[in-house]
Design an enzyme around this catalytic site. Structure first.
Site, PDB file in Angstrom:
ATOM      1  N   ARG A 271       0.830  -1.208   0.000  1.00  0.00           N
ATOM      2  CA  ARG A 271       0.000   0.000   0.000  1.00  0.00           C
ATOM      3  C   ARG A 271       0.862   1.255   0.000  1.00  0.00           C
ATOM      4  NH1 ARG A 271      -4.451   0.286   4.585  1.00  0.00           N
ATOM      5  NH2 ARG A 271      -2.662   0.836   5.874  1.00  0.00           N
TER       6      ARG A 271
ATOM      7  N   LYS B 125      -2.908   6.779   1.941  1.00  0.00           N
ATOM      8  CA  LYS B 125      -2.709   7.371   3.259  1.00  0.00           C
ATOM      9  C   LYS B 125      -1.756   8.547   3.103  1.00  0.00           C
ATOM     10  CE  LYS B 125      -3.069   4.648   7.203  1.00  0.00           C
ATOM     11  NZ  LYS B 125      -4.474   4.353   7.467  1.00  0.00           N
TER      12      LYS B 125
ATOM     13  N   GLU C 222     -16.670   6.007   4.457  1.00  0.00           N
ATOM     14  CA  GLU C 222     -16.007   5.453   5.640  1.00  0.00           C
ATOM     15  C   GLU C 222     -16.047   6.488   6.758  1.00  0.00           C
ATOM     16  OE1 GLU C 222     -11.705   4.944   5.314  1.00  0.00           O
ATOM     17  OE2 GLU C 222     -11.768   6.034   3.428  1.00  0.00           O
TER      18      GLU C 222
HETATM   19  C1  LIG Z   1      -5.593   3.703   7.817  1.00  0.00           C
HETATM   20  C2  LIG Z   1      -7.019   3.976   7.471  1.00  0.00           C
HETATM   21  C3  LIG Z   1      -7.994   2.981   7.524  1.00  0.00           C
HETATM   22  C4  LIG Z   1      -7.740   1.595   8.072  1.00  0.00           C
HETATM   23  O1  LIG Z   1      -6.759   0.876   7.386  1.00  0.00           O
HETATM   24  P1  LIG Z   1      -6.054  -0.350   8.107  1.00  0.00           P
HETATM   25  O2  LIG Z   1      -5.084  -0.843   7.092  1.00  0.00           O
HETATM   26  O3  LIG Z   1      -7.099  -1.330   8.429  1.00  0.00           O
HETATM   27  O4  LIG Z   1      -5.395   0.193   9.318  1.00  0.00           O
HETATM   28  C5  LIG Z   1      -9.278   3.289   7.095  1.00  0.00           C
HETATM   29  N1  LIG Z   1      -9.587   4.531   6.660  1.00  0.00           N
HETATM   30  C6  LIG Z   1      -8.676   5.520   6.605  1.00  0.00           C
HETATM   31  C7  LIG Z   1      -9.088   6.855   6.106  1.00  0.00           C
HETATM   32  C8  LIG Z   1      -7.360   5.284   7.027  1.00  0.00           C
HETATM   33  O5  LIG Z   1      -6.469   6.270   6.991  1.00  0.00           O
END
Ligand SMILES: *Cc1c(COP(=O)(O)O)cnc(C)c1O
Length: 384
Positions: A122, A225, A261
């Site tokens: 990722r 991210k 989300e």
């Molecule tokens: C990091 C994150 C998640 C969760 O991702 P994981 O890999 O499960 O930790 C979900 N939504 C957002 C906006 C994030 O930054």
């Protein structure tokens, strides 16, 4: 320091860029924030009082990438502040991506880290989206392993939490006009964090549906991210908290109708034998917890659907929960939308949410067999 011959190649470059490791250089540290960033020895930590904020540890990992696009092998250095040009791309244009992952101590005193290959992949995708040279996946994983190993004493005792790891790739080279940075720094620092739920009941979260602001839009950067995605949610989140909610649920930017989300975690709803979560269409963060839950739920015989999930449908669900590395699996107690409040499982944890939480944490903490090979054992033979 690392005694591998390759690791010795990098120190000068790493230090020239970041100042990391030069502990005596206090006068050049931004804001002279020594008191905050000075780590305590692990032996002085009260594991019952760590919470979720930053508890600095003794070491971090640093690697650098120059103009030619070649990454240094990197090295473990003492945790400390960075020294950057005011014209660093990350400071001016937000050129940066981060990751979040956790390492756990098992009852046999082994250290496990959950699916680091997924974070490496990722991070690579995110770096390409942000025009940064990807950190080679093996460098990423080695960096994470070395960081855990160097901070092994800071991994909380069984049941009292985990070591949260924060890989960070940033454009540190100076550039005035808009363009990619001439050089980059990849860091991994970490902090012990408490488990959200120490025994007892999981704490349900109360969400409010946001109708004005959006977290991401089609064609934007919502699926990475990247550091710039997080400050804009604060205004909305702070207002929700002022009104007594735990967090905000975002709707899609096109129709304002489908769930995206929560600020930093993914969303699931349960109806009968079906578990649904919004499909990944570029504006949602592809969570590794989300992906793991989908696999676990399917293996338990649930029908798992990744598709458009409307807010109307969610208001009528049996159970809802959020997933992420930080929150793990968090039950949703209520959702408020257009003045209407849907209460789930009377504010208690629903059976599906509880089962998902138990199985995921059981695997991560080495309490139940890891049949999918998600955990990676941290070797104890790194020479630091
Ligand atoms: C990091 C994150 C998640 C969760 O991702 P994981 O890999 O499960 O930790 C979900 N939504 C957002 C906006 C994030 O930054």
């Amino acid at each position: 320091m690392l005694s591998t011959p390759r690791a010795r190649v990098a120190p000068r470059a790493a230090r020239a860029t970041t100042g990391a490791g030069r502990r005596g250089e206090g006068s050049r540290r931004i804001g002279r924030a020594r008191a905050v960033s000075e780590p305590k020895p692990a032996s002085e930590i009260d594991w019952n009082a760590i919470g979720f904020g930053l508890t600095p540890t003794s070491h971090m990992f640093v690697a650098t990438c120059d103009l030619g696009g070649t990454w240094s092998a990197g090295e473990v250095v003492p945790f400390g502040n960075l020294s950057l040009s005011p014209a660093a791309a990350v400071l001016n244009y937000g050129q940066g991506v981060f990751e979040g992952m956790k390492a756990f101590r098992t009852k046999d005193d082994e250290l496990l880290v959950f699916r680091p290959d997924e974070n490496a992949a990722r991070c690579e995708e995110g770096s390409l989206r942000m025009s940064m040279p990807p950190v080679p996946r093996d460098l990423f994983q080695q960096a994470v392993m070395k960081t855990i190993s160097a901070n092994a004493d800071y991994v909380p005792p069984v049941g009292l939490g985990s070591l949260y790891l924060r890989p960070l790739l940033i454009g540190t080279g100076a550039i005035l006009g808009l363009g990619p940075a001439p050089s980059y720094t990849f860091l991994v620092y970490c902090s012990p964090v408490a488990s959200y739920f120490k025994g007892g009941q999981l704490t349900p979260i109360d969400l409010t549906v946001e109708e004005t602001y959006h977290r991401a839009a089609p064609g934007g950067s919502g699926s990475t991210k990247c550091i710039g995605n997080y400050s804009p949610v604060l205004k909305v989140q702070l207002e929700a908290k002022r009104q007594g909610f735990s967090d905000v649920m975002y709707l899609d930017a096109r129709e304002n109708k489908y769930i995206e989300e929560v600020s930093s975690c993914n969303f699931f709803c349960v109806k009968g034998n079906t578990i649904s979560t919004p499909a990944l269409q570029g504006s949602i963060l592809p969570g590794i917890t989300r992906k793991s839950i989908c696999e676990m739920a399917a293996a338990r015989g649930f029908k798992v659907e990744e598709r458009n999930v409307s807010i109307e449908e969610v208001m009528d669900a049996d159970e809802c929960f959020c997933t992420g590395t930080a929150v793990v699996v968090a039950p949703v107690g209520s959702i408020t939308y257009k003045g209407k409040k849907a209460q789930f499982c009377d504010g208690k944890t629903g059976p599906v949410t509880q089962a998902m939480y138990d199985e995921l944490t059981g695997i991560q903490q080495g309490r139940i067999p890891d049949e999918r090979g998600w955990n990676v054992k941290v070797p104890k033979d790194f020479h630091l």
